[in-house]
Design a protein around this motif. Structure first.
Motif, mmCIF file in Angstrom:
data_model
loop_
_atom_site.group_PDB
_atom_site.id
_atom_site.type_symbol
_atom_site.label_atom_id
_atom_site.label_comp_id
_atom_site.label_asym_id
_atom_site.label_seq_id
_atom_site.Cartn_x
_atom_site.Cartn_y
_atom_site.Cartn_z
ATOM 1 N N PHE A 1 0.065 30.973 -17.122
ATOM 2 C CA PHE A 1 -0.688 32.255 -16.985
ATOM 3 C C PHE A 1 0.015 32.275 -14.964
ATOM 4 O O PHE A 1 0.560 33.224 -14.661
ATOM 5 N N ALA A 2 0.738 31.258 -15.026
ATOM 6 C CA ALA A 2 1.273 31.085 -13.169
ATOM 7 C C ALA A 2 2.801 31.723 -13.492
ATOM 8 O O ALA A 2 3.352 32.044 -12.416
ATOM 9 N N CYS B 1 -5.737 28.625 -7.464
ATOM 10 C CA CYS B 1 -4.658 27.124 -8.258
ATOM 11 C C CYS B 1 -3.197 27.647 -7.760
ATOM 12 O O CYS B 1 -2.179 26.503 -8.194
ATOM 13 N N LEU B 2 -2.937 28.817 -7.366
ATOM 14 C CA LEU B 2 -1.536 28.776 -7.215
ATOM 15 C C LEU B 2 -1.666 27.909 -4.857
ATOM 16 O O LEU B 2 -1.185 26.902 -4.968
ATOM 17 N N VAL C 1 -4.656 33.591 -6.035
ATOM 18 C CA VAL C 1 -4.712 32.944 -7.184
ATOM 19 C C VAL C 1 -5.634 31.517 -6.139
ATOM 20 O O VAL C 1 -4.302 30.999 -5.571
ATOM 21 N N HIS D 1 -7.695 29.983 -16.831
ATOM 22 C CA HIS D 1 -6.278 29.606 -16.401
ATOM 23 C C HIS D 1 -6.108 28.508 -15.553
ATOM 24 O O HIS D 1 -4.943 28.437 -15.041
ATOM 25 N N GLU D 2 -6.632 27.908 -15.693
ATOM 26 C CA GLU D 2 -6.286 26.207 -15.408
ATOM 27 C C GLU D 2 -6.001 25.170 -15.901
ATOM 28 O O GLU D 2 -7.414 25.176 -17.463
ATOM 29 N N GLU E 1 -1.583 24.231 -5.348
ATOM 30 C CA GLU E 1 -0.227 23.812 -6.048
ATOM 31 C C GLU E 1 0.227 23.553 -4.161
ATOM 32 O O GLU E 1 0.792 22.683 -4.214
ATOM 33 N N CYS F 1 -2.985 25.858 -12.274
ATOM 34 C CA CYS F 1 -2.435 26.821 -12.707
ATOM 35 C C CYS F 1 -2.518 26.586 -14.100
ATOM 36 O O CYS F 1 -0.784 25.297 -13.906
ATOM 37 N N ARG F 2 -1.919 26.959 -15.038
ATOM 38 C CA ARG F 2 -1.592 27.068 -16.661
ATOM 39 C C ARG F 2 -0.110 27.616 -16.311
ATOM 40 O O ARG F 2 -0.034 28.385 -15.842
ATOM 41 N N CYS G 1 -12.714 23.843 -13.785
ATOM 42 C CA CYS G 1 -11.738 25.073 -13.693
ATOM 43 C C CYS G 1 -11.728 26.741 -14.864
ATOM 44 O O CYS G 1 -12.725 25.937 -15.733
#
Length: 645
Positions: free
Chosen positions: A357-358, A385-386, A383, A342-343, A389, A353-354, A339
């Motif tokens: 950051f998110a 990781c968004l 993004v 920021h993940e 999610e 996402c952390r 990762c």
């Protein structure tokens, strides 16, 4: 008279030398357990070497039980060793004394250092995950002070030595005196220094540090593992500190029944380990975390696993505990899932996402950054990781042209979609007054049938370009050409007006060139910096005046509405609206009377080429006939050239 002392026969003797026996008094005090034999001071009464325990008669003639010390473990054959374990799981630190503390910020801390092993320091780095107000152990570092070597154990199972990633398996590798190995449960680093052995285990969510050494003296341990109740600010490492401090976010509803899962440690089969490992610190750490953090990413089993592993270090196996509490077999689930910074890696999900950051994206309900617009291209970055999610597979997304998919940056896990005038990707071009608008969209792959069972995804994005307004410059002919630099919004191009004496436009009019009346002159209106795939230059009109002002009282038209003035048969228009340059020719003249100056003015438009025919259609070689409504993207640009005799 004879006596027995600790089973030893003692004879009487003749004190006077007369041959008569006289009683002598000996000190036969000691311990007589349960009325049995008498044992002198410091004598061992019973001994069980396999457990290092038994009874002895102490110096005050009291029977005393003996065993290994509170931080010691029996190695067999009545041999004790210092053997203690520190557990770090989530935000919680359980030190070697069973005290519990919780790290609240995004910093690195010293877990363990000791003068007994001066060459080794164990550190831990904490970062937030799903929530801003709860941090988790994110990586563990072994620092060898003498050599300066740094060994990092990452959440994804990577082991880096001074930023160089190693390839490990279950076979032990010796690196700078440190034994390193990795299996499906996690990574183990072991180092032996100064009669002490330090073992560090990390599986991406829990770290356990075990220190073994000589018995008799508990080493002085600094760091959270030595005394977790120490001031955190004293143990924080400024060199590793993150600039962002955690601030409480809006709390989840506290569901107390979730905390009850921590109390499973009080029941069988965990009771088999209670005499060796106190479960209460683990229960406290579990409660402190689960009661304010969502039960996700395997957190409901994390502290149970940490306790079971601490028991296994002392050869205590808790049979069947996983099936009893519905926990899956041990596995470092993030191994191989790299990762970005920021993940974090989430169980069965991937890189998420952390929270910090998110936060700006979630507050605006967006999935990425604003569109980046340049003169002839546009891009938008989402993004990764968004998207994860939301359960969206980035590889299933594309622009309006299905062949235009997103490009994933392997370091940042950001997905970028882009198009330009050469690769339009289904781009649509439109105008709004003086603005040029490029439009496209990100969407999921079209279904081949009339229905779909996949979630639909659609993001529309546009670029707006503000066009330049009117700008006027005038020069006399002794200046070879007129050059105008035009900057407006994202447009930045050069417009040049230049005169020639030949049809091939190879002989430019110089300052010393003599132009005769009725001599044919060719004029070029050329641009540099425009994208010919999207716009074309249209010369709307050209006229001459005897003054620098374009609206002078004397005016003679050469080009009107894109076509040559039908009243002047010497005017010829070439390549108008067919590219980023335009040309025309006429025979030289002057105004009647005393005026010797001639100013040539031209007004130009930029025309959108997509779905447009930009070159004016003129009938009879002079008048312009509109076959369709042309789409212009700017207010006209005026350029002026001055002539003199």
């Amino acid at each position: 008279m004879d006596a027995l002392v600790n089973g030893t026969k003692v004879d009487t003797f003749n004190a006077t030398g007369s041959g008569a026996k006289t009683e002598a008094y000996f000190d036969i005090s000691g311990c007589r357990p349960s009325g049995g034999a008498l044992f002198r001071y410091d004598a061992v009464i019973t001994s069980y070497p396999e457990t290092c325990s038994g009874q002895m008669c102490d110096e005050t003639a009291v029977v005393r039980n003996f065993s290994c010390g509170p931080s010691e473990r029996c190695q067999g054959n009545n041999t004790c060793m210092f053997d203690s374990t520190c557990t770090v799981s989530g935000p919680a630190v359980i030190d070697i004394h069973g005290q519990v503390n919780s790290v609240q910020d995004r910093c690195a801390y010293t877990l363990m250092s000791t003068p007994s092993v001066p060459d080794l320091q164990v550190l831990a780095n904490f970062q937030e995950r799903r929530r801003k107000d709860v941090s988790f152990v994110d990586s563990v570092t072994l620092r060898l002070n003498t050599t300066g070597v740094r060994i990092d154990l990452k959440q994804d199972g990577r082991v880096q030595v001074d930023n160089t990633t190693l390839t490990l398996n279950s076979s032990v590798q010796l690196i700078h005196g440190v034994e390193l190995s990795k299996d499906q449960t996690g990574v183990i680093a072991k180092v032996s220094l100064s009669n002490y052995t330090t073992s560090v285990f990390f599986d991406g969510k829990t770290a356990q540090i075990r220190l073994k050494g000589p018995a008799g003296k508990v080493p002085s341990l600094q760091g959270l593992c030595g005394n977790s109740s120490s001031s955190l600010s004293e143990l924080r490492l400024s060199a590793y500190k993150h600039t962002t401090t955690l601030h409480p976010s809006v709390s989840h509803s506290v569901l107390l029944h979730l905390c009850n899962s921590c109390n499973l440690l009080k029941a069988a089969p965990f009771t088999a380990c209670h005499s060796d490992i106190d479960p209460e610190p683990y229960i406290t750490a579990c409660n402190n975390t689960l009661c304010k953090y969502p039960v996700v990413d395997g957190l409901n089993c994390q502290f149970l696993e940490a306790y079971a592993r601490a028991c296994s270090l002392h050869n205590i196996t808790l049979e069947g505990w996983r099936s009893n509490v519905s926990c899956s077999p041990p596995q470092a689930f993030c191994q191989g899932k790299i990762c970005s910074a920021h993940e974090f890696c989430a169980e069965k999900t991937g890189c998420l996402c952390r929270a910090i950051f998110a936060s700006p994206y979630r507050s605006t309900d967006t999935l990425g950054d604003p569109t980046v617009c340049s003169q002839n291209s546009a891009s938008i970055t989402l993004v990764g990781c968004l998207l994860m999610e939301k359960g969206i597979d980035y590889s299933a997304l594309h622009l309006k042209d299905q062949n235009c998919t997103g490009q994933m940056d392997e370091l940042t896990n950001m997905v970028t979609f882009s198009f330009n005038s050469s690769r339009t990707c289904g781009m649509e071009v439109s105008t709004n007054n003086s603005q040029l608008i490029y439009k496209n969209a990100i969407m999921t792959q079209n279904s081949s049938g009339i229905i779909t069972r996949n979630s639909q995804f659609y993001i529309d994005f546009s670029c707006f370009y503000t066009q330049p307004g009117i700008k006027t410059m005038g020069f006399r002919i002794r200046q070879i050409s007129v050059i105008k630099q035009i900057v407006s919004g994202t447009w930045n191009y050069t417009l040049t007006m230049k005169a020639y004496t030949d049809a091939g436009r190879t002989k430019a009019v110089e300052s010393n060139t003599k132009i005769q009346l009725n001599q044919k002159i060719w004029v070029g209106l050329e641009t540099d910096g425009l994208d010919g795939n999207s716009v074309a230059v249209v010369t709307d009109s050209c006229w001459a005046t005897n003054q620098a002002l374009s609206n002078g009282s004397l005016r003679y038209d050469l080009i009107k509405k894109g076509c040559a003035n039908s009243a002047d048969q010497t005017v010829k228009v070439e390549r108008n609206g067919q590219g980023t340059s335009s040309y025309f020719s006429f025979n030289m003249f002057q105004f009647s009377g005393n005026s010797t100056d001639l100013y040539l003015h031209c007004k130009l438009d930029l025309c959108v080429t997509q779905n447009n025919t930009c070159n004016p259609v003129c009938s009879g070689g002079s008048r312009r006939r509109r076959s369709a409504r042309l789409t212009y993207v700017n207010a006209p640009t005026l350029i002026t050239m001055a002539w003199t005799d």
